[in-house]
Design an enzyme around this catalytic site. Structure first.
Site, PDB file in Angstrom:
ATOM      1  N   CYS A  86       6.935  12.403  28.683  1.00  0.00           N
ATOM      2  CA  CYS A  86       5.624  11.896  28.260  1.00  0.00           C
ATOM      3  C   CYS A  86       4.486  12.641  28.949  1.00  0.00           C
ATOM      4  CB  CYS A  86       5.537  10.402  28.544  1.00  0.00           C
ATOM      5  SG  CYS A  86       5.869   9.969  30.262  1.00  0.00           S
TER       6      CYS A  86
ATOM      7  N   GLN B 110       3.085   6.172  23.100  1.00  0.00           N
ATOM      8  CA  GLN B 110       3.834   7.357  23.503  1.00  0.00           C
ATOM      9  C   GLN B 110       5.156   7.434  22.732  1.00  0.00           C
ATOM     10  OE1 GLN B 110       3.040   9.898  25.983  1.00  0.00           O
ATOM     11  NE2 GLN B 110       4.709  10.806  24.810  1.00  0.00           N
TER      12      GLN B 110
ATOM     13  N   ARG C 199       0.318  12.962  20.094  1.00  0.00           N
ATOM     14  CA  ARG C 199      -0.365  11.702  20.458  1.00  0.00           C
ATOM     15  C   ARG C 199      -1.601  11.533  19.586  1.00  0.00           C
ATOM     16  NH1 ARG C 199       0.303   9.537  25.591  1.00  0.00           N
ATOM     17  NH2 ARG C 199      -0.912   7.818  24.775  1.00  0.00           N
TER      18      ARG C 199
ATOM     19  N   HIS D 160       4.980   1.462  26.886  1.00  0.00           N
ATOM     20  CA  HIS D 160       4.067   2.546  26.485  1.00  0.00           C
ATOM     21  C   HIS D 160       4.362   2.888  25.013  1.00  0.00           C
ATOM     22  CE1 HIS D 160       1.231   5.637  26.714  1.00  0.00           C
ATOM     23  NE2 HIS D 160       1.782   6.464  27.594  1.00  0.00           N
TER      24      HIS D 160
ATOM     25  N   ASP E  16      10.913  10.912  32.992  1.00  0.00           N
ATOM     26  CA  ASP E  16       9.551  10.491  33.364  1.00  0.00           C
ATOM     27  C   ASP E  16       9.486  10.497  34.893  1.00  0.00           C
ATOM     28  OD1 ASP E  16       6.980   9.410  33.328  1.00  0.00           O
ATOM     29  OD2 ASP E  16       7.645   7.353  32.958  1.00  0.00           O
TER      30      ASP E  16
ATOM     31  N   ARG F  98      -5.457   0.335  28.564  1.00  0.00           N
ATOM     32  CA  ARG F  98      -4.414   0.752  29.511  1.00  0.00           C
ATOM     33  C   ARG F  98      -4.628  -0.050  30.781  1.00  0.00           C
ATOM     34  NH1 ARG F  98      -2.570   6.718  31.329  1.00  0.00           N
ATOM     35  NH2 ARG F  98      -1.410   6.352  29.406  1.00  0.00           N
TER      36      ARG F  98
HETATM   37  N1  NVA Z   1       5.724   5.767  33.772  1.00  0.00           N
HETATM   38  C1  NVA Z   1       4.472   6.495  33.854  1.00  0.00           C
HETATM   39  C2  NVA Z   1       4.049   6.960  32.496  1.00  0.00           C
HETATM   40  C3  NVA Z   1       2.789   7.767  32.470  1.00  0.00           C
HETATM   41  C4  NVA Z   1       2.367   8.173  31.089  1.00  0.00           C
HETATM   42  C5  NVA Z   1       3.411   5.604  34.495  1.00  0.00           C
HETATM   43  O1  NVA Z   1       3.347   4.424  34.139  1.00  0.00           O
HETATM   44  O2  NVA Z   1       2.680   6.087  35.351  1.00  0.00           O
HETATM   45  N1   CP Z   2       1.624  10.396  28.552  1.00  0.00           N
HETATM   46  C1   CP Z   2       0.467   9.792  28.860  1.00  0.00           C
HETATM   47  O1   CP Z   2       0.195   8.639  28.499  1.00  0.00           O
HETATM   48  O2   CP Z   2      -0.384  10.574  29.577  1.00  0.00           O
HETATM   49  P1   CP Z   2      -1.736  10.130  30.291  1.00  0.00           P
HETATM   50  O3   CP Z   2      -1.356   9.246  31.445  1.00  0.00           O
HETATM   51  O4   CP Z   2      -2.361  11.420  30.719  1.00  0.00           O
HETATM   52  O5   CP Z   2      -2.572   9.380  29.311  1.00  0.00           O
END
Ligand code: NVA
Ligand code: CP
Length: 311
Positions: free
Chosen positions: A270, A138, A298, A135, A230, A108
């Site tokens: 998500c 997800q 997940r 993502h 989101d 990530r």
């Molecule tokens: N769009 C959000 C998704 C988190 C799972 C982010 O990138 O922070």
């Molecule tokens: N939805 C998701 O990826 O959550 P986290 O940021 O908690 O991993």
């Protein structure tokens, strides 16, 4: 017939064939059943997954770590300050070194190119656990969850309300691949990237479905089977949060907006949610909301992805 995904990286849903997507869904269902019935499923016995996190996480970290453990392997967590990457070691050197120790990498991070670089220079599968662009774990989970609830994907309509971010991009990839209609409503200037939309339109044309990009959340929600939202400010955009809160006025998913969807619509997010910002408590806690089934899945879907590419 099973498609061989061994050794493949999982960077974007757009790289998958429809057969590969359904193979992931099928194995997810099998692994979920085995977990529920207590049947051993050590498909990755003795394998090690490296988990690199340049951003925080609740779901991704825990579901991958528990998942690899349930598959008989182990996970190693590397936080933002744990690797020499942060002191200038290149992605290509990191990829080559990690490939000598590990059986797979989940990452990530911010730049999508870094994840592509790891996959390019390493010799083990790389799984994208979120970038600024995409993502995919997800959204594979989201599609699996919809399939569980509705027994089909093709022909359904998903409305995504909010920022044209990594979630919007992967939803555009995923829905268009499986022949779901998708309507994305974002404020002006916050629409999804054009090349992602163009590509989704190509996928949709092939599958006979529709992609609509609009600035009108009511239009997007009309007759939707699923409403998805989101956060308005993603990880790394914290400084923009205040301005975004203003720009996204009118894009909150609340009882009034969801009244445009089908009566039995599903609400998805998500998570993490910023309650009373992009979604009200009344919606996220309603009977239509499936956000916690989505979060649980997940685990099952990522186990399937790991088993297929690392097995
Ligand atoms: N769009 C959000 C998704 C988190 C799972 C982010 O990138 O922070
Ligand atoms: N939805 C998701 O990826 O959550 P986290 O940021 O908690 O991993």
């Amino acid at each position: 017939m099973a498609v061989n995904m061994k050794g493949k990286s999982f960077l974007s849903i757009n790289d998958l064939t429809l057969e590969e997507m359904y193979q992931i869904f099928d194995l997810s269902r099998t692994l979920k059943e085995k977990l529920y019935t207590g049947e051993e499923h050590h498909l990755l016995k003795g394998k090690t997954l490296g988990m690199i996190f340049a951003k925080p996480s609740t779901r991704t970290r825990i579901s991958f770590e528990v998942g690899i453990y349930q598959l008989g392997g182990i996970g190693m967590y590397f936080g933002p300050n744990d690797l020499q990457l942060n002191r200038g070691e290149t992605i290509s050197d990191t990829a080559k070194v990690l490939s000598r120790y590990l059986d797979g990498i989940m990452i990530r991070t911010f730049k999508h190119e870094d994840v592509e670089g790891l996959a390019k220079y390493g010799s083990i599968p790389v799984i994208n656990g979120l970038t600024d662009l995409l993502h995919p774990c997800q959204v594979m989970t989201d599609l699996f969850t919809i399939l569980e609830k509705r027994r089909k994907l093709q022909g359904l309509k998903l409305a995504y309300i909010g920022d044209g971010n990594n979630m919007a991009h992967s939803l555009l990839n995923g829905c268009s691949k499986v022949g779901m209609d998708i309507a994305c409503a974002s404020p002006k200037g916050y629409e999804p990237q054009g090349w992602i939309v163009d590509n989704a339109k190509k996928n949709a044309a092939y599958m006979g479905s529709k992609v609509v990009i609009t600035n009108d959340p009511v239009e997007a929600c009309k007759d939707a089977d699923i409403i998805y939202t989101d956060v308005w400010a993603s990880m790394g955009q914290e400084k923009e949060a205040q301005e975004r809160n203003q720009r996204f006025t009118g894009f909150q998913v609340n009882n009034k907006l969801v009244s445009n969807a089908k009566d039995d619509y599903l609400f998805m997010h998500c998570l993490p949610a910023h309650r009373e910002e992009e979604v009200t408590n009344e919606v996220v806690d309603s009977a239509n909301s499936i956000v916690f089934d989505e979060a649980e899945n997940r685990l099952h879907v990522q186990k399937a992805i790991m088993a297929l590419v690392m097995g």
